[in-house]
Scaffold this motif. Structure first.
Motif, short mmCIF file in Angstrom:
data_model
loop_
_atom_site.label_atom_id
_atom_site.label_comp_id
_atom_site.label_asym_id
_atom_site.label_seq_id
_atom_site.Cartn_x
_atom_site.Cartn_y
_atom_site.Cartn_z
N GLU A 56 -17.69 -20.55 -64.38
CA GLU A 56 -16.50 -21.05 -64.95
C GLU A 56 -15.76 -20.30 -65.80
O GLU A 56 -16.42 -19.91 -67.17
CB GLU A 56 -16.67 -22.64 -65.27
CG GLU A 56 -15.28 -23.23 -65.18
CD GLU A 56 -15.16 -24.76 -65.51
OE1 GLU A 56 -14.13 -25.46 -65.25
OE2 GLU A 56 -16.10 -25.36 -66.01
N GLY A 57 -14.70 -19.87 -65.70
CA GLY A 57 -13.74 -19.26 -66.71
C GLY A 57 -13.85 -17.75 -66.12
O GLY A 57 -13.67 -17.32 -64.88
N VAL A 104 -14.46 -21.18 -61.21
CA VAL A 104 -13.79 -22.32 -61.36
C VAL A 104 -14.43 -23.56 -60.75
O VAL A 104 -14.62 -23.27 -59.47
CB VAL A 104 -12.21 -22.35 -60.77
CG1 VAL A 104 -11.95 -22.07 -59.37
CG2 VAL A 104 -11.36 -23.43 -61.42
N ASN A 105 -14.48 -24.69 -61.38
CA ASN A 105 -14.94 -25.80 -60.76
C ASN A 105 -13.54 -26.66 -60.12
O ASN A 105 -12.54 -26.56 -60.65
CB ASN A 105 -15.50 -26.66 -61.79
CG ASN A 105 -16.75 -26.15 -62.34
OD1 ASN A 105 -17.52 -25.60 -61.53
ND2 ASN A 105 -17.28 -26.57 -63.45
N SER A 106 -13.95 -27.59 -59.13
CA SER A 106 -13.09 -28.20 -58.49
C SER A 106 -12.51 -29.40 -59.47
O SER A 106 -13.34 -29.66 -60.52
CB SER A 106 -13.23 -29.10 -57.21
OG SER A 106 -14.58 -29.85 -57.27
N ALA A 107 -11.43 -30.08 -59.24
CA ALA A 107 -10.94 -31.08 -60.11
C ALA A 107 -11.97 -32.26 -60.56
O ALA A 107 -12.11 -32.95 -61.32
CB ALA A 107 -9.49 -31.55 -59.86
N ASP A 108 -12.65 -32.60 -58.94
CA ASP A 108 -13.42 -33.85 -59.16
C ASP A 108 -15.01 -33.28 -59.44
O ASP A 108 -15.75 -34.34 -59.58
CB ASP A 108 -13.57 -34.30 -57.77
CG ASP A 108 -13.73 -33.52 -56.73
OD1 ASP A 108 -14.24 -32.19 -56.99
OD2 ASP A 108 -13.57 -33.80 -55.43
N GLY A 109 -15.15 -32.01 -59.87
CA GLY A 109 -16.51 -31.48 -60.34
C GLY A 109 -17.44 -31.37 -59.14
O GLY A 109 -18.56 -31.27 -59.40
N LYS A 110 -16.98 -31.60 -57.90
CA LYS A 110 -18.01 -31.52 -56.70
C LYS A 110 -18.04 -30.13 -56.20
O LYS A 110 -18.88 -29.78 -55.21
CB LYS A 110 -17.54 -32.42 -55.61
CG LYS A 110 -17.67 -33.97 -56.21
CD LYS A 110 -17.13 -34.82 -54.89
CE LYS A 110 -17.45 -36.43 -55.28
NZ LYS A 110 -17.16 -37.18 -54.22
#
Length: 981
Positions: A179-180, A229-235
């Motif tokens: 992430e990043g 990047v992670n999805s907004a729901d963390g899945k």
């Protein structure tokens, strides 16, 4: 409320857009550990050697060696093979240090059994083909900055992953939950103090250029971008990467020990090739003449120094890009993808082409001949044609040869996995790879055109028709090719090799033959399997606390190769190619069923914290050859106490012949070595040579090849059968905790494993040409002697004389030894943490048998039929100090044991000790973390062992040494910076 940075938002939009195009979303093989720990979930991972998920805290029954990311960073590696070839389990094969015969790829060879017997994976999935000549995966496809860790398992892996895993598996685990944004730049190169006084004296005595004392060269630059990047729901997560690498050329002329081709025949002297710039002609009676002015003079045995122009490091430009991603829609469905792209261009430069002892019946009317040359050829009249002479002449006027090699590869995996119920889960994926190969070979000469350009007469035409009317002929009375007069080749230009300075640019333009080839290689793999726990079905031993876990699945794999060289290649018309290169087209289809089971037998009992069996089986059905094969593995572990595990296993592995081994047509080519029945004083007796086809009258008069090269017929065979191997391992792992020795050894892991691999019906390109001669001579075996076809005067290097060296199922290998691995991490109080690690391999045995009755013992040997060096002991020791000041210091000791000459005591290589140092410093700069990295490998600038003997012992030799086995360019330094946002 958390506000995302603009750059992060942009990356998120870009990566999710890319994921939508390729697959909607993708998978990371291991769930985020931090999240699991926070939720109290028991983390399980898939370790190389099994598809059954295992407790991440347990050491497995299979002896897996892991290379951690810190080790990769501390070496400043830009080429993955440079890191892995230093591991004691790997024997260096194709590297960036090859020039003559280079494929432009880098392959891995576990246990020295050949890269075709090593399976290479990315995240447990097969990598695609590397090259139409070396089919094994090209690890240039692997972006070094994206590697999370590398796992090596030797032996016993074919039941899990299929064919090609006879020697074992190398599995690259990639960062796929990033992430990043990470930007990475590194500059590196070599420095060396040329201080080999013995070779420098030889260079000066021979009139060759002597390299500068202190050099810095071979620079390498790489720039990489990693975004995630992670999805907004963390899945879900999408991780993408881009990379660029540029490597400068470095030639033999830049190192004193490689600046001339050494010879060990009379001390250590500068020698080279008998194909010399001034030409070498022979009437084939043992006398040799060269050209001085317009005279034939006796050859003084001064050779051409082909070394300086050869690449010691090939220039290379590589682009990589791809993404890894996953998204969990529900417990029942997680989709994932892996996309990898590489475009790599490498240039291999070697010495100029030429006429490599071409047979020519020189016309006595050739106007280039002086009276002295006319007489020497035995001419009495211009109407005569001289008896066949053999002409060798180096094309120094035309410059070096360039082999421009380009590999473009693409791999895409789409998969889905999830839970079926509380006990069962599934995984299904399609893995497709494509590789496009293109080759442009520049500055070779055409054998056909050489022959025509030597057949020269005086143009007798006073006039020539122009527009239907006779006009004065501008070439009247001048040298002209006979084929121009006949109309067979109007473009022919005479090649004047009989006068110093007589070669014209027009002749070079005519003689030069560019060669082209291309290939398309495809691999499609479909795998589906289910995994489950049988506890609820009552399948559990009473003495075990957990039930049996099983996997059952199917695999379909389709492989295709279409290799198309142009007519110049296929006809063998390239003078510097050593023979024809055949087109190869073929396909192989395999259907497989596989299953695994982990059976706990005893758990939680005195002196038996756990006893378990690992069982694996694979049934494979090939269309070519039309055979079904069975592969299996039985492994077991016994933990008498928590801190000790005893492990072992036996396995049967099978490797079916690959496309090239099956479908390559028979071709005429060259092998390097010696005919022991040639020369005035043959090595073998008259009776022995008679077995090989030498008559009594020929004995003592069979000419040696001046170039040290002889003819052979190479090629594949549809009659090949699958190879079979048996592997055995047994070992122990010691991991003491606080309750052992008062806790002083807490943080220690020590493993010792014995391994052995026996390979029967090994596929090999013949039994070795020189071995064929000796075996025929000493045994008179008609099957072996039937492979030898000598020429009219007993030679093996002119015309159609040859040794048949096609693929056979006749070989046998047996190798065995010990792997010792240890890590020890401990606090040193206010001074930080110290981490020590050791990996070492002791090779007890490496025996090979080209034919059943002859066993060659190669452990600790080099040369002869053993070819590559096989040191008995090799290790890497690392010490890493994590200081309290955000600085990490790393030191390493790499050791390569001694090797002795096979069947002789004239040559020996002493042990080599290499020491490496590096440091990195992490600081918060520019709104993120900045890591500065610098280091030096081979701190003391050890030169490699060099000797003229090495030039003749190995396919992989270059510059009087063997790159990969030893550091061949001196001290390596690097400077890098990584910026994280």
């Amino acid at each position: 409320m958390l506000t995302k940075k603009p750059l992060t938002c942009a990356v998120q939009r870009a990566l999710y857009g890319a994921a939508a195009v390729t697959a909607a979303a993708s998978v990371a093989p291991i769930a985020a550990q931090a999240q699991d720990e926070a939720e109290g979930v028991l983390e399980e991972i898939v370790v190389t050697g099994s598809r059954i998920a295992t407790d991440a805290n347990l050491v497995t029954a299979s002896p897996v060696t892991t290379v951690r990311p810190e080790e990769i960073n501390s070496r400043g590696i830009t080429r993955v093979e440079d890191l892995l070839n230093d591991l004691p389990q790997i024997t260096p094969e194709l590297t960036s240090g090859e020039a003559n015969g280079a494929t432009g790829t880098a392959t891995l060879d576990l246990r020295g059994l050949g890269s075709d017997r090593t399976l290479v994976l990315t995240n447990g999935h097969r990598m695609g083909f590397g090259d139409p000549f070396a089919l094994a995966p090209d690890v240039n496809q692997v972006p070094a900055h994206l590697i999370e860790r590398v796992e090596l398992l030797t032996g016993g892996a074919a039941a899990v992953y299929g064919a090609d895993a006879v020697a074992g598996v190398v599995n690259f685990i990639m960062k796929d939950d990033f992430e990043g944004v990470q930007l990475d730049y590194q500059f590196s190169g070599y420095s060396h103090n040329n201080d080999n006084s013995a070779v420098r004296e030889q260079l000066a005595a021979s009139g060759f250029e002597v390299p500068d004392d202190d050099v810095r060269d071979g620079y390498q630059r790489q720039f990489n971008v990693l975004m995630g990047v992670n999805s907004a729901d963390g899945k879900g997560n999408v991780t993408g990467y881009l990379g660029y690498r540029e490597i400068d050329a470095l030639t033999h002329s830049q190192r004193d020990y490689s600046a001339c081709a050494l010879s060990s025949s009379n001390g250590e002297t500068c020698a080279g090739s008998a194909t010399i710039p001034t030409g070498l002609i022979t009437p084939f009676d043992g006398t040799y003449f060269t050209v001085a002015g317009d005279q034939f003079v006796p050859w003084d045995y001064t050779y051409y120094n082909y070394g300086p122009l050869n690449h010691f490091q090939r220039p290379d430009e590589r682009w990589t890009g791809g993404l890894f991603g996953h998204y969990e829609f529900a417990d029942e469905l997680e989709v994932y993808t892996e996309v990898q792209f590489m475009d790599d261009r490498s240039l291999a430069q070697i010495a100029p082409s030429g006429a490599f002892f071409i047979t020519s019946s020189i016309p006595c009317e050739n106007p280039f001949l002086s009276q002295q040359q006319f007489d020497t050829l035995g001419c009495t009249s211009v109407n005569d044609v001289a008896a066949p002479w053999y002409i060798g002449r180096r094309n120094v006027e035309g410059g070096p040869r360039f082999d421009d090699l380009r590999h473009t590869s693409f791999r895409m995996l789409l998969g889905a996995r999830g839970d079926i119920n509380d006990q069962w889960s599934y995984d299904v994926f399609m893995n497709s790879s494509r590789m496009r190969f293109s080759q442009v070979y520049q500055n070779d000469l055409s054998i056909t055109r050489i022959t025509r350009a030597l057949d020269v007469v005086t143009d007798p035409r006073a006039t020539i028709p122009v527009g239907g009317e006779p006009q004065p002929n501008p070439t009247f009375g001048q040298p002209i090719c006979r084929t121009v007069l006949s109309g067979a080749d109007p473009s022919c230009v005479p090649w004047n090799v009989f006068q110093t300075g007589g070669v014209t640019q027009a002749a070079l333009n005519y003689l030069t033959l560019p060669l082209f080839s291309k290939a398309d290689m495809e691999q499609d793999q479909f795998v589906a399997y289910v995994q489950g726990d049988l506890t609820d079905y009552g399948i559990q031993l009473p003495s075990a606390e957990t039930g049996v876990r099983v996997i059952a699945g199917v695999e379909y794999r389709d492989e295709l190769m279409d290799f198309n060289p142009d007519q110049g290649f296929t006809s063998g018309d390239g003078a510097g190619q050593g023979g024809a290169t055949s087109a190869v087209t073929g396909a192989i289809l395999v259907k497989e069923f596989f299953t695994e089971a982990r059976v706990p037998i005893v758990q939680g009992a005195p002196f038996a914290e756990e006893i378990a069996l690992d069982l694996r089986y694979r049934r494979s059905s090939y269309d070519i050859p039309d055979e079904d094969t069975n592969t299996w593995n039985i492994g077991g572990e016994w933990r008498p106490v928590d801190s000790l595990m005893i492990r072992g296993g036996i396995s049967k592995a099978v490797r079916a012949p690959n496309i090239r081994e099956l479908f390559e047509p028979s071709t005429f080519g060259l092998w390097a070595g010696t005919d022991p029945c040639a020369g005035a004083t043959p090595e073998l007796s008259q009776a022995e040579c008679a077995n090989t086809g030498v008559t009594a009258a020929q004995y003592g008069n069979v000419p040696l090849s001046p170039a040290g090269q002889y003819n052979a017929i190479f090629g594949g065979s549809l009659d090949l059968e699958p190879e079979e191997s048996d592997s055995f391992t047994i070992g122990a792992v010691f991991t003491p905790g606080q309750d052992v020795f008062g806790g002083v050894l807490e943080g220690l892991t020590l493993s010792v494993d014995y391994w052995s691999i026996e390979l029967e019906k090994a596929i090999a390109a013949g039994i070795g040409e020189e071995f064929t001669i000796n075996q025929c001579a000493t045994t008179a075996n008609p099957q072996v002697c039937g492979l030898i076809s000598r020429g009219p005067n007993g030679n093996l290097w002119v015309g159609s004389a040859n040794i048949v060296s096609q693929n056979l199922n006749i070989g046998f290998f047996e190798t065995a030894g010990w792997d010792i691995t240890g890590t020890y991490t401990f606090d040193i109080g206010e001074w930080g943490t110290l981490d020590l690690s050791l990996r070492g391999t002791l090779v007890d045995k490496f025996d090979q048998a080209p034919v059943p009755e002859v066993v060659q013992e190669c452990a600790g040997k080099i040369g002869g039929d053993c070819e590559r060096p096989r040191p008995e002991w090799k290790h890497i020791f690392n010490a890493s100090w994590m200081t309290p000041w955000d600085v990490q210091l790393v030191g390493a000791w790499r050791y390569v044991g001694e090797v002795d000459q096979f069947e002789g005591d004239d040559f020996k290589v002493d042990p080599e000790n290499y020491f490496d140092l590096s440091a990195n410093y992490a600081v918060d700069w520019f709104g993120g973390q900045t890591v500065l990295n610098a280091g030096i490998s081979n701190v003391f600038d050890n030169a490699p062992p060099v000797n003229g003997f090495i030039n003749n012992i190995s396919t992989y030799s270059n510059g009087n040494t063997i790159p990969g086995t030893w550091d061949h360019l001196g001290r390596y330094f690097f400077l890098g910076v990584t910026q994280n946002f």
